[in-house]
Design a protein around this motif. Sequence first.
Motif, PDB file in Angstrom:
ATOM      1  N   GLN A 128      14.270   7.844  -3.100  1.00  0.00           N
ATOM      2  CA  GLN A 128      14.356   6.470  -2.585  1.00  0.00           C
ATOM      3  C   GLN A 128      13.347   6.213  -1.475  1.00  0.00           C
ATOM      4  OE1 GLN A 128      16.234   4.042  -4.026  1.00  0.00           O
ATOM      5  NE2 GLN A 128      14.929   2.770  -2.708  1.00  0.00           N
ATOM      6  N   GLU A 129      13.153   7.188  -0.612  1.00  0.00           N
ATOM      7  CA  GLU A 129      12.177   7.019   0.467  1.00  0.00           C
ATOM      8  C   GLU A 129      10.771   6.840  -0.099  1.00  0.00           C
ATOM      9  OE1 GLU A 129      10.590   9.297   4.537  1.00  0.00           O
ATOM     10  OE2 GLU A 129      12.205  10.164   3.326  1.00  0.00           O
ATOM     11  N   GLY A 130      10.447   7.644  -1.110  1.00  0.00           N
ATOM     12  CA  GLY A 130       9.147   7.532  -1.734  1.00  0.00           C
ATOM     13  C   GLY A 130       8.970   6.204  -2.435  1.00  0.00           C
ATOM     14  N   LYS A 131      10.017   5.732  -3.103  1.00  0.00           N
ATOM     15  CA  LYS A 131       9.946   4.437  -3.782  1.00  0.00           C
ATOM     16  C   LYS A 131       9.734   3.303  -2.783  1.00  0.00           C
ATOM     17  CE  LYS A 131      12.596   5.643  -7.900  1.00  0.00           C
ATOM     18  NZ  LYS A 131      13.835   5.441  -8.679  1.00  0.00           N
ATOM     19  N   ASP A 132      10.399   3.405  -1.644  1.00  0.00           N
ATOM     20  CA  ASP A 132      10.210   2.374  -0.616  1.00  0.00           C
ATOM     21  C   ASP A 132       8.759   2.353  -0.131  1.00  0.00           C
ATOM     22  OD1 ASP A 132      12.873   1.677  -0.810  1.00  0.00           O
ATOM     23  OD2 ASP A 132      13.505   2.846   0.947  1.00  0.00           O
ATOM     24  N   ALA A 133       8.189   3.540   0.073  1.00  0.00           N
ATOM     25  CA  ALA A 133       6.802   3.611   0.540  1.00  0.00           C
ATOM     26  C   ALA A 133       5.850   3.066  -0.519  1.00  0.00           C
ATOM     27  CB  ALA A 133       6.439   5.060   0.879  1.00  0.00           C
ATOM     28  N   ALA A 134       6.100   3.412  -1.777  1.00  0.00           N
ATOM     29  CA  ALA A 134       5.230   2.934  -2.857  1.00  0.00           C
ATOM     30  C   ALA A 134       5.337   1.427  -3.015  1.00  0.00           C
ATOM     31  CB  ALA A 134       5.593   3.632  -4.163  1.00  0.00           C
ATOM     32  N   ARG A 135       6.539   0.903  -2.945  1.00  0.00           N
ATOM     33  CA  ARG A 135       6.727  -0.547  -3.072  1.00  0.00           C
ATOM     34  C   ARG A 135       6.029  -1.283  -1.929  1.00  0.00           C
ATOM     35  NH1 ARG A 135      10.160  -4.149  -0.802  1.00  0.00           N
ATOM     36  NH2 ARG A 135      10.622  -6.052  -2.002  1.00  0.00           N
ATOM     37  N   LYS A 136       6.170  -0.774  -0.706  1.00  0.00           N
ATOM     38  CA  LYS A 136       5.511  -1.407   0.443  1.00  0.00           C
ATOM     39  C   LYS A 136       3.992  -1.406   0.273  1.00  0.00           C
ATOM     40  CE  LYS A 136       4.928  -1.010   5.463  1.00  0.00           C
ATOM     41  NZ  LYS A 136       5.248  -0.207   6.678  1.00  0.00           N
ATOM     42  N   ARG A 137       3.448  -0.299  -0.199  1.00  0.00           N
ATOM     43  CA  ARG A 137       2.005  -0.205  -0.371  1.00  0.00           C
ATOM     44  C   ARG A 137       1.531  -1.163  -1.467  1.00  0.00           C
ATOM     45  NH1 ARG A 137      -1.222   4.034   1.077  1.00  0.00           N
ATOM     46  NH2 ARG A 137       0.332   4.206   2.739  1.00  0.00           N
ATOM     47  N   LEU A 138       2.292  -1.263  -2.556  1.00  0.00           N
ATOM     48  CA  LEU A 138       1.925  -2.199  -3.613  1.00  0.00           C
ATOM     49  C   LEU A 138       1.902  -3.636  -3.110  1.00  0.00           C
ATOM     50  CD1 LEU A 138       3.796  -0.844  -6.759  1.00  0.00           C
ATOM     51  CD2 LEU A 138       1.330  -1.179  -6.527  1.00  0.00           C
ATOM     52  N   LEU A 139       2.869  -4.005  -2.278  1.00  0.00           N
ATOM     53  CA  LEU A 139       2.896  -5.361  -1.723  1.00  0.00           C
ATOM     54  C   LEU A 139       1.655  -5.609  -0.867  1.00  0.00           C
ATOM     55  CD1 LEU A 139       6.674  -5.775  -0.810  1.00  0.00           C
ATOM     56  CD2 LEU A 139       5.467  -6.622  -2.825  1.00  0.00           C
ATOM     57  N   GLU A 140       1.200  -4.594  -0.148  1.00  0.00           N
ATOM     58  CA  GLU A 140      -0.049  -4.727   0.621  1.00  0.00           C
ATOM     59  C   GLU A 140      -1.229  -4.954  -0.326  1.00  0.00           C
ATOM     60  OE1 GLU A 140      -0.915  -1.617   3.341  1.00  0.00           O
ATOM     61  OE2 GLU A 140       0.962  -1.816   4.459  1.00  0.00           O
ATOM     62  N   TYR A 141      -1.279  -4.164  -1.396  1.00  0.00           N
ATOM     63  CA  TYR A 141      -2.369  -4.332  -2.360  1.00  0.00           C
ATOM     64  C   TYR A 141      -2.361  -5.732  -2.966  1.00  0.00           C
ATOM     65  CZ  TYR A 141      -2.803   0.818  -2.324  1.00  0.00           C
ATOM     66  OH  TYR A 141      -2.975   2.132  -1.964  1.00  0.00           O
ATOM     67  N   PHE A 142      -1.177  -6.253  -3.244  1.00  0.00           N
ATOM     68  CA  PHE A 142      -1.080  -7.600  -3.815  1.00  0.00           C
ATOM     69  C   PHE A 142      -1.722  -8.616  -2.873  1.00  0.00           C
ATOM     70  CE2 PHE A 142       3.087  -6.441  -6.241  1.00  0.00           C
ATOM     71  CZ  PHE A 142       2.362  -5.611  -7.085  1.00  0.00           C
TER      72      PHE A 142
END
Length: 328
Positions: free
Chosen positions: A292-306
């Motif tokens: 879950q921690e990794g998913k949160d980090a990946a989701r946050k990074r994707l939102l930055e990329y967007f």
Amino acid sequence: MTTLPPVPSGLRGAVDLSSLVNRPPAPAPGAAAAGSPGAPTPPDGGAPAASVAVPALVLDATDETFTQFLELSNTVPVIVDLWAEWCGPCKQLSPVLDKLVAEYGGRFVLAKVDVDANPQLTQAFQAQSIPAVAAVIGGRPVQLFVGALPEAQVRDVFEQVLELAAQNGVTGTAVVDGAPAGEGETPEPEPLPPHHQDAYDAIDRGDYEAAIAAYTTAIAQDPRDQLAVAGLAQVSLISRLQGASLADVRAEAAAAPTDVDAQLAVADLDVSGGHVDDAFDRVLTVFPSLDQEGKDAARKRLLEYFEIVGLDDPRVAAARRRLTMLLY
């Protein structure tokens, strides 16, 4: 930088400019045979450089009018700014380009291309992400960079373009209204909001942490400040890339295919290089295997990329749909 690269295949035929883009590169100063007509004179030979009349140093370019910019590039280098109204980083970079073109006093002309209104030029310059900046020298395109770089880095790029232009015999000056371009008063740009100006100033001096803090404050005061949101994403990416070794980052990611930090580091490199689809696919492929921690980090990074790529970009829409399916 010593020679012009080959013309990208997308430029040939995307815009009907083959008579210009297929010509051989201009000879470097002094390269013509002695005594031949039109042989260029070296810059230190005392002969004045050619000049060309233009209505302004900063001009809008379209699919229909770009031929004139290719012709212009035989005398003076043309910087091409590919942008869109909805692109936050574009609005950060454009004032920097405008300022530097004015400061160089006619040694460049800036052609602004709205990618939404000019699909042929967007394809021709292979603009997968914006802002994207290219140059045209002697009728031939040169890819420069993607993203909103700090002013100091853009200035370094401009200096390299001048060096390359000189090597290819393009050493003229743009003249506005019969007077050397750059003379007279340049209109003052509209002032930025205070925290945005603080961020710009911090980026200019290379203090990315201060820029991040300034954008964070702007967002805290107005969560709907999309320019600040996009600016924070952009400067956070630049900060993470400082000192990164391309070989080391990719080697670490290959050795740890499920390590979220290693995969996000490669995705950062992909986004900075314009390989947006590769970055999205890398993060979304590793996403199901993360805790879950990794998913949160990946989701946050994707939102930055967007934010960096632009929320209206079709690649963002596709990645967002894929992320939603993985979340639910």
